[in-house]
Write a protein that holds these residues in place. Sequence first.
Motif, PDB file in Angstrom:
ATOM      1  N   ARG A 167       0.870  -1.579  -0.350  1.00 12.27           N
ATOM      2  CA  ARG A 167       0.224   0.025   0.374  1.00 12.27           C
ATOM      3  C   ARG A 167       0.880   1.654   0.235  1.00 12.27           C
ATOM      4  O   ARG A 167       0.391   2.619   0.075  1.00 12.27           O
ATOM      5  CB  ARG A 167      -0.631   0.109   1.522  1.00 12.27           C
ATOM      6  CG  ARG A 167      -1.737  -1.011   1.334  1.00 12.27           C
ATOM      7  CD  ARG A 167      -3.324  -0.984   2.243  1.00 12.27           C
ATOM      8  NE  ARG A 167      -2.955  -1.655   3.533  1.00 12.27           N
ATOM      9  CZ  ARG A 167      -2.853  -2.605   3.417  1.00 12.27           C
ATOM     10  NH1 ARG A 167      -3.167  -3.676   2.781  1.00 12.27           N
ATOM     11  NH2 ARG A 167      -2.573  -3.252   4.744  1.00 12.27           N
ATOM     12  N   ASP A 168       2.195   1.293  -0.107  1.00 13.06           N
ATOM     13  CA  ASP A 168       3.098   2.246   0.241  1.00 13.06           C
ATOM     14  C   ASP A 168       3.727   3.083  -1.209  1.00 13.06           C
ATOM     15  O   ASP A 168       4.058   3.582  -1.614  1.00 13.06           O
ATOM     16  CB  ASP A 168       4.442   1.767   0.557  1.00 13.06           C
ATOM     17  CG  ASP A 168       4.686   2.587   1.331  1.00 13.06           C
ATOM     18  OD1 ASP A 168       3.577   2.462   2.367  1.00 13.06           O
ATOM     19  OD2 ASP A 168       5.066   1.380   2.988  1.00 13.06           O
ATOM     20  N   ASP A 176       5.655   6.133  -5.508  1.00  6.00           N
ATOM     21  CA  ASP A 176       5.596   6.349  -4.235  1.00  6.00           C
ATOM     22  C   ASP A 176       4.379   6.815  -3.106  1.00  6.00           C
ATOM     23  O   ASP A 176       4.000   8.281  -3.785  1.00  6.00           O
ATOM     24  CB  ASP A 176       7.186   6.480  -3.966  1.00  6.00           C
ATOM     25  CG  ASP A 176       7.651   6.736  -2.313  1.00  6.00           C
ATOM     26  OD1 ASP A 176       6.208   6.184  -1.645  1.00  6.00           O
ATOM     27  OD2 ASP A 176       8.569   6.590  -1.988  1.00  6.00           O
ATOM     28  N   LEU A 177       3.584   6.300  -2.396  1.00  6.05           N
ATOM     29  CA  LEU A 177       2.414   6.970  -2.004  1.00  6.05           C
ATOM     30  C   LEU A 177       2.540   7.616  -0.548  1.00  6.05           C
ATOM     31  O   LEU A 177       2.005   7.668   0.039  1.00  6.05           O
ATOM     32  CB  LEU A 177       0.924   6.411  -2.082  1.00  6.05           C
ATOM     33  CG  LEU A 177       0.694   5.567  -2.766  1.00  6.05           C
ATOM     34  CD1 LEU A 177      -0.316   4.991  -2.773  1.00  6.05           C
ATOM     35  CD2 LEU A 177       0.677   7.221  -3.809  1.00  6.05           C
ATOM     36  N   GLU A 178       4.221   7.697   0.173  1.00 13.12           N
ATOM     37  CA  GLU A 178       4.376   8.001   1.468  1.00 13.12           C
ATOM     38  C   GLU A 178       4.212   9.441   1.852  1.00 13.12           C
ATOM     39  O   GLU A 178       4.688   9.731   0.875  1.00 13.12           O
ATOM     40  CB  GLU A 178       5.854   7.216   1.693  1.00 13.12           C
ATOM     41  CG  GLU A 178       6.094   5.264   1.744  1.00 13.12           C
ATOM     42  CD  GLU A 178       7.636   5.555   2.521  1.00 13.12           C
ATOM     43  OE1 GLU A 178       7.499   6.209   4.031  1.00 13.12           O
ATOM     44  OE2 GLU A 178       8.377   4.760   2.065  1.00 13.12           O
ATOM     45  N   GLY A 179       3.714   9.016   1.789  1.00 14.99           N
ATOM     46  CA  GLY A 179       3.242  11.183   2.665  1.00 14.99           C
ATOM     47  C   GLY A 179       2.171  11.704   2.433  1.00 14.99           C
ATOM     48  O   GLY A 179       2.195  12.887   2.669  1.00 14.99           O
ATOM     49  N   GLY A 180       1.792  11.050   0.881  1.00  9.96           N
ATOM     50  CA  GLY A 180       1.303  11.735  -0.009  1.00  9.96           C
ATOM     51  C   GLY A 180      -0.093  10.682   0.306  1.00  9.96           C
ATOM     52  O   GLY A 180      -0.750  10.038   1.433  1.00  9.96           O
ATOM     53  N   TYR A 193      -3.975   3.862  -4.382  1.00 11.66           N
ATOM     54  CA  TYR A 193      -4.099   4.595  -6.000  1.00 11.66           C
ATOM     55  C   TYR A 193      -3.862   6.365  -5.748  1.00 11.66           C
ATOM     56  O   TYR A 193      -4.237   7.035  -4.076  1.00 11.66           O
ATOM     57  CB  TYR A 193      -5.008   4.431  -6.480  1.00 11.66           C
ATOM     58  CG  TYR A 193      -5.514   3.055  -6.721  1.00 11.66           C
ATOM     59  CD1 TYR A 193      -4.995   1.982  -7.383  1.00 11.66           C
ATOM     60  CD2 TYR A 193      -6.220   2.308  -5.889  1.00 11.66           C
ATOM     61  CE1 TYR A 193      -5.180   0.945  -7.559  1.00 11.66           C
ATOM     62  CE2 TYR A 193      -6.898   1.181  -5.723  1.00 11.66           C
ATOM     63  CZ  TYR A 193      -5.936   0.116  -7.309  1.00 11.66           C
ATOM     64  OH  TYR A 193      -6.126  -1.018  -7.301  1.00 11.66           O
ATOM     65  N   CYS A 194      -2.683   6.658  -5.918  1.00  8.26           N
ATOM     66  CA  CYS A 194      -2.776   8.222  -6.516  1.00  8.26           C
ATOM     67  C   CYS A 194      -4.078   9.198  -6.531  1.00  8.26           C
ATOM     68  O   CYS A 194      -3.975  10.519  -6.852  1.00  8.26           O
ATOM     69  CB  CYS A 194      -1.083   9.083  -6.769  1.00  8.26           C
ATOM     70  SG  CYS A 194      -1.512   8.511  -8.006  1.00  8.26           S
ATOM     71  N   SER A 195      -4.547   8.113  -7.515  1.00  9.06           N
ATOM     72  CA  SER A 195      -5.387   9.067  -8.338  1.00  9.06           C
ATOM     73  C   SER A 195      -6.565   8.169  -8.690  1.00  9.06           C
ATOM     74  O   SER A 195      -6.342   6.903  -8.895  1.00  9.06           O
ATOM     75  CB  SER A 195      -5.155   9.510  -9.711  1.00  9.06           C
ATOM     76  OG  SER A 195      -4.834   8.542 -10.374  1.00  9.06           O
ATOM     77  N   ARG A 196      -8.184   8.485  -9.582  1.00  2.62           N
ATOM     78  CA  ARG A 196      -9.511   7.687  -9.327  1.00  2.62           C
ATOM     79  C   ARG A 196      -8.662   7.202 -10.788  1.00  2.62           C
ATOM     80  O   ARG A 196      -8.852   6.186 -10.911  1.00  2.62           O
ATOM     81  CB  ARG A 196     -10.656   8.772  -9.829  1.00  2.62           C
ATOM     82  CG  ARG A 196     -11.693   8.487 -10.350  1.00  2.62           C
ATOM     83  CD  ARG A 196     -12.353   6.992  -9.057  1.00  2.62           C
ATOM     84  NE  ARG A 196     -13.626   6.546  -9.681  1.00  2.62           N
ATOM     85  CZ  ARG A 196     -14.312   5.220  -8.569  1.00  2.62           C
ATOM     86  NH1 ARG A 196     -13.790   4.429  -7.425  1.00  2.62           N
ATOM     87  NH2 ARG A 196     -15.251   5.216  -9.176  1.00  2.62           N
ATOM     88  N   ASP A 197      -8.035   8.081 -11.853  1.00  5.73           N
ATOM     89  CA  ASP A 197      -7.655   7.577 -12.864  1.00  5.73           C
ATOM     90  C   ASP A 197      -6.512   6.522 -12.665  1.00  5.73           C
ATOM     91  O   ASP A 197      -6.818   5.563 -13.846  1.00  5.73           O
ATOM     92  CB  ASP A 197      -6.759   8.796 -13.576  1.00  5.73           C
ATOM     93  CG  ASP A 197      -7.974   9.620 -13.975  1.00  5.73           C
ATOM     94  OD1 ASP A 197      -9.081   9.168 -14.023  1.00  5.73           O
ATOM     95  OD2 ASP A 197      -7.121  10.814 -14.667  1.00  5.73           O
TER      96      ASP A 197
END
Length: 215
Positions: A167-168, A176-180, A193-197
């Motif tokens: 999940r990172d 990389d999703l750390e901190g986001g 995910y970083c976005s719906r897309d």
Amino acid sequence: EKAAKQGHPGAILHLGICRLEGRGGYSIDLLKARELFEKAMSLDPRCLADRCHGLLFEVSHRVDSPETKKSILISLANVGCAEAKCNLGVIMRKEGNILKAKLWYVAGALQGQKNSVYNALITCKQLKIFPETNFWFNIISKNEMMPAELDSRTSVENIGCMLRKLRDNCGGCGADLEGGRRNYCRQCKTFCYCSRDCQKLHWNRTGEGGHRSEC
């Protein structure tokens, strides 16, 4: 023997025990013992099922033929014996058929058989079916089903770390999703995910790596 010929379930059971143990003037005959135990169980499943399950397990441990062993366990699994399902998973795994092993483990796990739950987790991880891996990990964690053996506990803890690391990164683009900001799959909560897309991209991806079928 006379009562058994008249169809008395208890007598059939005890005749099977004589065949299993070589008592009462009978020689040991494991296949005949199996036949008698299965017949007794079919005649009186409510009273004799548990006793016959145990005796049939003993027969399965003592027979030399792997196919006979498997056949006995399948007959027990078909009448709902969770331990037999777990044992079939072990056999399939030794034969190298991880997918079939996983199916038997899951069948036993759905009945609450603790060893099956652990092995369902391990085989799902081996097969890289991560949403199902996450499901069984949560079952173990939330129901205090952590194995007693140190090696098995370590395996479960390592899988937990692997799922957290999964999940990172975005399941769609790998960012990389750390901190986001993280958007979880609302259904399985295995991927972020970083976005719906990116979520749509992962969901609709065809072939291996598509999330729709595994979720």
